[in-house]
Design an enzyme around this catalytic site. Structure first.
Site, mmCIF file in Angstrom:
data_model
loop_
_atom_site.group_PDB
_atom_site.id
_atom_site.type_symbol
_atom_site.label_atom_id
_atom_site.label_comp_id
_atom_site.label_asym_id
_atom_site.label_seq_id
_atom_site.Cartn_x
_atom_site.Cartn_y
_atom_site.Cartn_z
ATOM 1 N N ASP A 199 -0.313 128.494 -13.237
ATOM 2 C CA ASP A 199 -0.507 127.899 -11.917
ATOM 3 C C ASP A 199 0.535 128.548 -11.031
ATOM 4 O OD1 ASP A 199 -0.454 126.369 -9.599
ATOM 5 O OD2 ASP A 199 -0.859 124.482 -10.630
ATOM 6 N N HIS A 200 0.087 129.449 -10.155
ATOM 7 C CA HIS A 200 1.063 130.265 -9.423
ATOM 8 C C HIS A 200 1.978 129.425 -8.532
ATOM 9 C CE1 HIS A 200 -2.110 130.060 -6.308
ATOM 10 N NE2 HIS A 200 -1.136 130.256 -5.444
ATOM 11 N N HIS B 258 -2.695 122.323 -8.406
ATOM 12 C CA HIS B 258 -1.486 122.508 -7.604
ATOM 13 C C HIS B 258 -0.879 121.183 -7.143
ATOM 14 C CE1 HIS B 258 -2.796 126.558 -7.768
ATOM 15 N NE2 HIS B 258 -3.578 126.544 -6.711
#
Length: 489
Positions: free
Chosen positions: A178-179, A241
């Site tokens: 998950d960037h 996110h």
């Protein structure tokens, strides 16, 4: 080059001809190499259906890199190899096994392998099972699997995917990327909370009124209309996110800063989320969809006019919600979240609103005198603390005073990107900033009833004009509690 003790590694990229590889993966790997965080004993093997050669891939890698050091780029690109690949064919895996053994022999790599799935999620299980079946995961070194989102479409599909992948890789070998967890200020949340005695004692329902999380985008769906119309903002942003940010903000201090202990505390938060039932989802969540509007002095189309989007689509491009965490620390404190496309500004920000004093002698009961802590994640990273101080002059009035810390790095090129940090974490075997399977499943179980409520066109979808901060229903959601969204610009 100042080399660190980074393991000698082969990185295998499934989907090496795709946009993500060119925009993020190749530049990130180069930055690690340039910074001395990747030893000379490494190789990258790119796989995809296209009939490319080693030369073609190296040309693409060269084009994706921004650097004035041509010699270093040339040296770097020689570590890249390409293999035309069909994930469903046995001979592809046989050829991959042969190529990996060859490059590992060339660079003296002792079987350490990272398999990076930058491909369609429908192939994740197929690839994992074939890697196992063809003994590509059985080496003298370690093997790790990096998976891009989306990880399933709901709890059932995520659990099925977990079961398929776990047949080939153990949980400690799986890195669900998950960037957002690679962003500097997201990682800074733990430091702000646990390294400052002025915050941690106040980080609870005795002192905090509410928490607001905003992830807003100015762009529409662009050329992703086909994908987005089957996904929507809840799946694209909230399930991963947003809920990851909630867990980081609400978690208890871990016993120690190890991946296991940090993940354990995040999972406890997700387990404590008060479920939202399908029949009362509209009381806690708002879904919206953008209509035409003016942005940057130009008219932009509505969502239903975008390419590859159904003119009758009820897919949400905006979500606002009120989350409740039922534990000793947070009971009674609403966590408000909102995310959407075609909004007024591009920003990711967390605002902690502290409770007003029972009797404020200086403001005589006026509103909006709360102390605020803002964690600015993008576009400008930093922290803002809003206090009350004396107004200059002889009046003795009190006014809000803003204390700012902005991470304005003069040499922005030296600031690691999110993917760069996360790939490096994986190289070192540090899974702290990757999602555990329990986090993924608990997140899906939370959003599934809401998505079920939204499947029917009987549930109203609130329209909002492009260039605004969302529909009026989003403001009403907070107004019911006597709260309002704080400005994020």
């Amino acid at each position: 080059m100042d080399l660190h003790s980074t393991p000698k590694t082969t990185i295998v990229i499934f989907g090496a001809t795709g946009d993500l590889a060119k925009r993020k993966l190749f530049p990130s790997i180069f930055n690690l190499y340039q910074a001395g965080k990747l030893s000379e004993e490494f190789a990258v093997v790119g796989l995809a259906r296209r009939e490319w050669s080693n030369f073609t891939l190296r040309e693409v890698v060269n084009e994706s890199i921004s650097s004035a050091n041509d010699d270093l780029i040339e040296k770097f690109c020689k570590h890249f190899y390409y293999l035309p690949f069909d994930v469903t064919r046995n001979d592809s895996y046989i050829n991959l096994d042969k190529l990996l053994k060859e490059v590992e022999d060339v660079y003296g790599i002792p079987g350490n392998r990272i398999f990076y799935m930058s491909t369609s999620p429908e192939f994740f299980g197929t690839i994992a099972s074939n890697l196992k079946a063809h003994q590509l995961t059985e080496t003298k070194g370690w093997t790790r699997l990096i998976i891009e989102k989306p990880f399933g479409r709901d709890a059932a599909s995520a659990e099925q995917l977990n079961n398929e992948i776990s047949q080939a890789f153990s949980e400690d070998e799986i890195y669900r990327i998950d960037h957002y967890l690679g962003k500097d200020m997201v990682q800074n949340i733990e430091v702000i909370r646990f390294a400052n005695s002025i915050f941690e004692p106040l980080w609870n329902n005795h002192y905090i009124s509410n928490v607001q999380i905003t992830l807003s985008e100015t762009l529409g769906v662009e050329d992703r209309g086909g994908y987005y119309d089957t996904s929507g903002a809840m799946r694209d942003m909230v399930q991963n996110h947003v809920l990851q940010l909630v867990s980081l903000l609400a978690m208890d201090p871990p016993i120690r800063l190890t991946p296991e202990e940090v993940r354990h505390e995040k999972i406890k938060v997700l387990r404590a989320l008060k479920p939202v039932a399908t029949d009362n989802a509209s009381e806690y969540f708002v879904r919206g969809q953008y209509i035409p509007g003016i942005m940057n002095d130009q008219e932009v189309p509505g969502y239903r006019s975008e390419e590859s989007v159904s003119p009758k689509s009820i897919t949400e491009t905006f979500v606002a919600g009120k989350l409740q965490i039922e534990n000793h620390r947070w009971t009674g404190v609403p966590f408000y979240i909102r995310t959407g496309k075609r909004l007024e500004s591009k920003t990711t920000k967390v605002i902690i609103e502290f409770k007003n004093m029972p009797l404020n002698l200086y403001f005589n009961g006026e509103k909006d005198t709360s102390n605020l802590l803002s964690i600015n994640i993008q576009p400008v990273e930093g922290i803002t603390l809003l206090l009350n101080g004396k107004k200059e002059g002889t009046s003795g009035e009190a006014v809000p005073v803003q204390l700012d810390y902005n991470n304005k790095n003069d040499d922005i090129s030296s600031t690691p990107e999110a993917y760069e940090r996360l790939i490096y974490n994986c190289l070192l075997g540090d899974a702290t900033n990757f999602a555990h399977s329990d986090e993924v499943l608990l997140s899906w179980k939370y959003v599934d009833p809401i998505l079920k409520a939204w499947q029917s066109d009987k549930v109203e979808i609130a329209e909002y004009e492009s260039g605004t901060m969302g529909p009026k229903a989003s403001d009403d959601l907070l107004a019911k509690d006597g709260n309002h969204w704080w400005p994020v610009n």
